[in-house]
Design an enzyme around this catalytic site. Structure first.
Site, PDB file in Angstrom:
ATOM      1  CD  GLU A 430      -3.090   0.797   2.219  1.00 43.64           C
ATOM      2  OE1 GLU A 430      -3.944   1.672   2.350  1.00 43.64           O
ATOM      3  OE2 GLU A 430      -3.082  -0.260   2.886  1.00 43.64           O
ATOM      4  CD  GLU A 703      -3.809  -0.026   9.387  1.00 48.93           C
ATOM      5  OE1 GLU A 703      -4.474   0.411   8.440  1.00 48.93           O
ATOM      6  OE2 GLU A 703      -3.099  -1.050   9.305  1.00 48.93           O
ATOM      7  CG  HIS A 724      -1.114   3.218  10.152  1.00 47.18           C
ATOM      8  ND1 HIS A 724      -0.792   2.283   9.197  1.00 47.18           N
ATOM      9  CD2 HIS A 724      -2.169   3.897   9.664  1.00 47.18           C
ATOM     10  CE1 HIS A 724      -1.630   2.390   8.179  1.00 47.18           C
ATOM     11  NE2 HIS A 724      -2.480   3.379   8.432  1.00 47.18           N
TER      12      HIS A 724
END
Length: 903
Positions: A430, A703, A724
């Site tokens: 990603e 995250e 994250h």
């Protein structure tokens, strides 16, 4: 009073992309009462006198510099008298216009070729040589076998169809008389490699290509250019495969000369731009902290690659390095990588000692597994840390060790994800510039590092990628290409990130440049809201990753997405109004201010009761309503604040917000008089909480609140990252409210020093290199007193607000205050309920306050133990109930041991 740290634009290390760079400087020391009344800027032999007190981003006073022009710049300032001149800096301008380029893009004829070469001859006399270079893909260049510069993954990632960055290098010292060779390796990178979770490849083009222009200036004043054209040759290199997600395959046995022709390809040179901020570089190297068989632990989750030294292997021997952020079942936990292979492979040429590392890839990892080296030694491996080379500007520390480690995790999360683009995560398939993530994190980012040039570049991409109807892509650069993307909190980055940068840097020009983009976004979502001014329906991320959402459905938040969307519409409209007001566009400001008021009234009418109850009754809904000024009535605000505090208490001080609510909740509690609740929420260690990952050994922000479950297994959700930064956005509250160092005017021209003292902390401090210089706040509680120390930089001023005291305004310099500790009276009341003997409870309170009552401080237990007998357990319970003692069980045990020994 001599000015120092003279800067051009936001990054004095870059070749400039403008002929009229703005200047900034600091004055380290000045006498009390000093006021800058004027300044003088010398450009070469010309001096320009300007009346005024400004010293940040002041306009270029002389004629614009042209392409390739260089000028020496100095500055001095006048208070009562003129200062000495600053040390000079050189302003060097790059290539400003397409016609400045005579080079053309060249591409290998064969797809497997990735090594390009241009040869030329010189007869000496070169006094200056500049290489202007960029690529479709990635490049690494050498001149006569010596690497040019120290940039990594150049030219970086921008919205290539709109903006392609080029770099300029001084290569004068690398030239030699006679034959010279300019050799450039090309990689796939973001341009042609795999990109995005949709498994796309070559999203910008299927041909790697190079543009290079070497400009030589000779001692007789003549010039000559060596450029990429059809005379260049190419061939394969030792890099047989490279991909940002999957890694690199390097065959050290290969040595093929560049003999094949290149193809000239057409390209729009009008999209070439110089850099706004620093490049990606190696920013650190970490040794291995443990090696167990083939598994290496570097002790820190980071972004970069493994550098491995090896020897004694036959030709063709294969060594493989795999990467992961965490371990699971004793091996690499690779499931969170999804399809990213994150593997570097080397085929060796023979037994000689060699150092192995990749060129055109990066990985997010703490652990690495090395295959093919049976005698792996810790001294032969190290982790190379890579990222945008941002200057560190902000620091925070407190008396709470877990909180300090959490803040360090936030810093490392930013280092790993600020890799040319503010990405969501650096490890899986990603690694995209999600707009929502940076929207919530920008205030924290701009404190921790000088992010101005970095985010200025990214905002230029955002505006370039914005659709004609004002919609903002979910990711920038946009590789998803959704139709009409419009999601609250994500698209609002168009309005809120420029405003954050203006507040933290004072950059009005950036605000003016971005205002059309800001307005276009708000106009778009206002149109979606329609006549009732409620943005309802349609796709929304909502309060993304609410901890109550199941692993397989991160959308399933407790807060209604319509509440989130309408709240952000009001907030962004009000922000655009404020920006227009700054820029003197009063009619525009009035229009968006009225829009914000109408949306607020519609929100209150639709979603809020007269008693302040917000639809859904969730922590995020109340935090938004309070922080976005969506509650018109004072009673509504009071009741909403009370309800938010009750929800936090009822949850056992465990967090109940996702990406939207998390950066708002601590401020909402604080501004409504529930600061102690905010402190307890911050310092909770149970899951979910900010400190839970720290107790699980995290070295970056996760995250998900539970990316790793308490049993040590990885969250079963498909989307689980251990690096994250979004949930680390609370660090901004820690800087502004816990330590008490907040901007009160753009660029920190004015400071607000108003620390919110919590019972569980005995000290906190923050230091920031503001555009005006170093500002620093520290406070500590001891002996029933609170002491605050403050440094205000020259050119700035501060309003100081201490508990129980009136506001005090101070100018530059060092200041300190001592006032009664605001925590002690509350402790007195709580302890009095347990101990009836007044001298006894006063002694206990004094001991607890003086020692900090921290479970990991033997002094706390020892001092308390001197006074306690029968009520020990009840007293510990009372102190724990309101958060004064972070670890009741440990303190109770220590007290009982001490009491037994004493009796």
């Amino acid at each position: 009073m001599r000015p120092s740290a003279l800067r051009l634009e936001h990054d004095s290390r870059s070749v400039l992309g403008t002929g009229t760079p703005r200047l900034s400087w600091i004055v380290e020391e000045a006498p009390p009462g000093h006021r800058q009344r004027a300044y003088a800027i010398a450009i070469g032999d010309d001096e320009y006198l300007v009346d005024g007190a400004e010293q940040v981003l002041v306009p270029w006073p002389g004629p614009p510099l042209s392409s390739r022009e260089r000028a020496t710049v100095r500055v001095r300032v006048r208070g009562e008298d003129w200062s000495e001149w600053s040390e000079p800096v050189t302003a060097e301008v790059g290539l400003l216009h397409p016609e400045d380029w005579t080079a053309v893009f060249v591409a290998p004829e064969n797809d497997e070729d990735n090594a390009l070469q241009g040869r030329f001859t010189i007869d000496g006399g070169v006094v200056r040589a500049r290489l202007h270079i960029t690529a479709h893909g990635l490049y690494r260049a050498h001149l006569n076998g010596i690497r040019i510069g120290d940039h990594e993954l150049a030219p970086g990632w921008t919205s290539y169809h709109h903006r392609l960055r080029y770099q300029t290098h001084d290569v004068t010292a690398l030239l030699r008389n006679g034959d010279n060779s300019l050799d450039v390796l090309l990689g796939n990178g973001w341009y042609r490699g795999r990109l995005g979770f949709q498994q796309g490849r070559a999203l910008y083009g299927d041909k790697r290509a190079l543009l290079a222009q070497l400009e030589l200036t000779f001692d007789d004043g003549t010039t000559r250019s060596v450029v990429t054209d059809d005379s260049w040759r190419c061939g394969p290199s030792r890099i047989r495969f490279d991909d940002l997600y999957d890694g690199q395959l390097t065959d050290l046995r290969r040595s093929v000369p560049a003999r094949s022709p290149v193809n000239v390809i057409g390209a729009d040179l009008g999209r070439l731009v110089a850099a706004d901020g620093p490049p990606m570089r190696v920013t650190g190297v970490l040794p291995a902290v443990a090696v167990k068989g083939t598994l290496i632990d570097f002790g820190q989750n980071l972004v970069g690659w493994v550098r491995l030294k090896t020897r004694g292997h036959r030709s063709g021997h294969e060594i493989t390095v795999r990467h992961a952020e965490v371990l699971e079942d004793g091996g690499l936990g690779v499931r969170p990588l999804r399809t990213a292979a994150a593997t570097d492979t080397y085929l060796l040429a023979g037994p000689d000692e060699i150092t192995l590392e990749p060129v055109f890839t990066f990985h997010g990892f703490r652990y690495a597994e090395v295959s093919g080296v049976p005698d792996l030694r810790a001294e032969d491996v190290e982790a190379v840390v890579v990222g945008s080379d941002l200057r560190r500007t902000g620091w925070f520390a407190s008396s709470h060790d877990l909180l300090n480690r959490f803040h360090e995790n936030v810093v490392w999360g930013m280092r790993g994800n600020f890799l040319d683009v503010p990405t969501d995560c650096p490890q899986r398939d990603e690694r995209l510039g999600w707009t929502g993530d940076i929207q919530v994190f920008a205030p924290t980012a701009t404190f921790l590092h000088d992010s101005a040039g970095f985010l200025t570049s990214w905002l230029a991409d955002l505006a370039a990628e914005q659709l004609p109807d004002g919609s903002v892509p979910f990711v920038v650069p946009d590789v998803l290409h959704d139709d009409g993307p419009a999601a609250a909190a994500w698209g609002d980055a168009a309005a809120l990130v420029p405003w954050t940068l203006y507040q933290r840097t004072g950059d009005r020009e950036l605000l003016a440049r971005q205002l059309p983009s800001m307005r276009a976004w708000v106009d778009r979502i206002a149109a979606l809201a329609g006549d009732d001014h409620l943005w309802t329906g349609g796709f929304q991320f909502g309060d993304w990753l609410d901890p109550a959402a199941p692993p397989e459905n991160p959308f399933q938040a407790r807060t209604d997405p319509d509440v989130v969307a309408t709240g952000y519409l009001a907030h962004s409209a009000r922000t655009v109004a404020a920006a227009a007001e700054v820029l003197g566009e009063t009619d525009v400001a009035q229009r968006y201010r009225e829009l914000a008021d109408r949306v607020r009234d519609a929100f209150a009418a639709e979603y809020v009761t007269d008693g302040g109850r917000v639809l859904g009754d969730t922590a995020t809904a109340y935090a938004m309503a309070l922080e976005f000024d969506l509650l018109p009535g004072a009673r509504q605000r009071e009741r909403a604040g009370q309800r938010l505090a009750d929800l936090v208490r009822a949850s056992g001080f465990r967090i109940a917000t996702g990406f939207v609510g998390t950066p708002l909740i601590a401020d909402a509690l604080t501004t409504t008089g529930h600061a102690e609740v905010a402190h307890r929420l911050l310092l909770q260690t149970g899951c979910p909480s900010w400190l839970y990952p720290v107790t699980m050994g995290a070295t970056t922000v996760w995250e998900r609140w539970d990316s790793m479950l308490p049993d040590g297994s990885i969250n079963p959700g498909e989307m689980t990252s251990f690096n994250h930064y979004a949930l680390g956005a609370v660090a901004d509250w820690m800087h502004r409210r816990v330590a008490g160092l907040a901007p009160a005017a753009p660029g920190y021209r004015e400071l607000l020093v108003a620390p919110v003292v919590g019972r569980a902390l005995t000290a906190a401090r923050a230091r920031l290199l503001t555009p005006y210089g170093r500002a620093e706040v520290s406070w500590q509680r001891a002996g029933g007193e609170l002491r605050l120390d403050l440094r205000v930089p020259v050119g700035s001023a501060a309003t100081v607000r201490l508990p129980g005291q009136g506001d005090v305004r101070v100018e530059h310099g060092d200041h300190f205050w001592t006032v009664p500790d605001p925590v002690t009276p509350v402790v007195h009341g709580t302890v009095r309920d347990v101990l009836d003997d007044e001298p006894l409870w006063r002694a206990v309170v004094d001991a607890a306050v003086g020692a900090g009552a921290a479970a990991d401080e033997p002094a706390a237990a020892a001092r308390l133990g001197r006074y306690l007998d029968a009520p020990a357990a009840r007293l510990v319970d009372a102190l724990t109930a309101f958060g004064f003692v972070p670890n009741a069980a440990e303190l109770r045990t220590r007290l009982q041991v001490l009491l037994t020994e004493e009796h």
